[in-house]
Design an enzyme around this catalytic site. Sequence first.
Site, PDB file in Angstrom:
ATOM      1  N   ASP A  79      26.737  18.203  -9.464  1.00  0.00           N
ATOM      2  CA  ASP A  79      28.065  18.795  -9.675  1.00  0.00           C
ATOM      3  C   ASP A  79      28.032  19.989 -10.633  1.00  0.00           C
ATOM      4  O   ASP A  79      29.039  20.696 -10.763  1.00  0.00           O
ATOM      5  CB  ASP A  79      29.025  17.750 -10.294  1.00  0.00           C
ATOM      6  CG  ASP A  79      29.671  16.868  -9.234  1.00  0.00           C
ATOM      7  OD1 ASP A  79      29.546  17.177  -8.045  1.00  0.00           O
ATOM      8  OD2 ASP A  79      30.305  15.877  -9.639  1.00  0.00           O
TER       9      ASP A  79
ATOM     10  N   LYS B  44      37.191  18.634 -12.760  1.00  0.00           N
ATOM     11  CA  LYS B  44      37.445  19.059 -11.363  1.00  0.00           C
ATOM     12  C   LYS B  44      38.024  17.913 -10.569  1.00  0.00           C
ATOM     13  O   LYS B  44      37.870  16.737 -10.932  1.00  0.00           O
ATOM     14  CB  LYS B  44      36.153  19.555 -10.692  1.00  0.00           C
ATOM     15  CG  LYS B  44      35.000  18.536 -10.587  1.00  0.00           C
ATOM     16  CD  LYS B  44      35.063  17.578  -9.434  1.00  0.00           C
ATOM     17  CE  LYS B  44      33.868  16.615  -9.404  1.00  0.00           C
ATOM     18  NZ  LYS B  44      34.045  15.466  -8.515  1.00  0.00           N
TER      19      LYS B  44
ATOM     20  N   GLY C  65      34.634  10.447 -11.553  1.00  0.00           N
ATOM     21  CA  GLY C  65      34.730  11.298 -10.364  1.00  0.00           C
ATOM     22  C   GLY C  65      35.353  12.645 -10.664  1.00  0.00           C
ATOM     23  O   GLY C  65      35.733  13.390  -9.759  1.00  0.00           O
TER      24      GLY C  65
END
Length: 310
Positions: free
Chosen positions: A143, A14, A105
């Site tokens: 996440d 993502k 990230g």
Amino acid sequence: MTWTRAVFVPAFAKVNLTLEVLGRRDDGYHDLASVMQTISLCDTLALHPAPPGELSLTCDVAELSGADNLALRAAQAIAADVRADGRAAGGVHIELHKRTPTQAGLGGGSSDAAAALLSLPQLLGAELALHHLLRIAAALGSDVPFFLTAGTALVTGRGERVAPLPDLPPHWLVLVKPQVGVPTGKAFAALTASDHAEGAHSAAVADALSHAVALPAGHMVNSFEQSVRRDYPAVEETWQHFRSAGAHEIHLSGSGPTLFALFTELTAAAAVWRRLRAGGHASWLAHTVAREAALAAVSAQLAGEASQST
Ligand code: C5P
């Protein structure tokens, strides 16, 4: 249930189109508002049938093969649920092929866990409601819940509240990873009150997507950008190289260190990507993955096995 052959499942990475940190909570986590987007860069899980109760994982990145691996912990959580139901849980051996860089990230480990959560209930004989899967996902990491929804979504709370949005129109992306690690916990701890935001940018982007209008300029913000560029010179240096390579609007994904830029045309994206590669940067050319495509990629892999299952 007869599950006889390995099933390959993709785990898409993502990027955060926006990431606003609203403030620190009493439990040590932070409240967020973020518009997240699945992209084509992905890991692959091969799920092999194993004797009942046996759960194991090997990974082509040796240090990720341990008991801490989130995909293995997802499998353990599902098996525990089957047993709590008074039934015998099947077994699985997971082979994990990493392509998404770790601690970058990009949500790689979280997506691996979600891919396991989306596919293993069926293979291990569990009957889990979505809200139950979401609870397991949130316990594994902030996440993880997003990846159960995939596509484009507005994520709030500490990451556990996921509201699907209409898909961002298709875009190409160029990603570049500075050669430095930014531990998530440390990045949150480095934020000061002036880095905090109110969620208005994420709301504006979500609103534009909901009404199918062009993304308003200036709203793709990231609360970590200032502090990460300041505290990690390698990030600032890579930012400048990315700009010299031709990227106009550069964004940080998650708490970094990966940077990305969106493109509507492949030729423009590929030119920037080639310049970064020529400069020795770790860089990827990818594209957005819409919700239906992301979820269908998993269910299509399971379809063959479903026809053999009870
Ligand atoms: O949930 P996860 O294990 O991915 O979070 C890693 C660390 O990042 C947490 O221990 C916490 O320090 C920080 N974090 C936070 N607020 C969030 C998500 C993560 O402070 N919403």
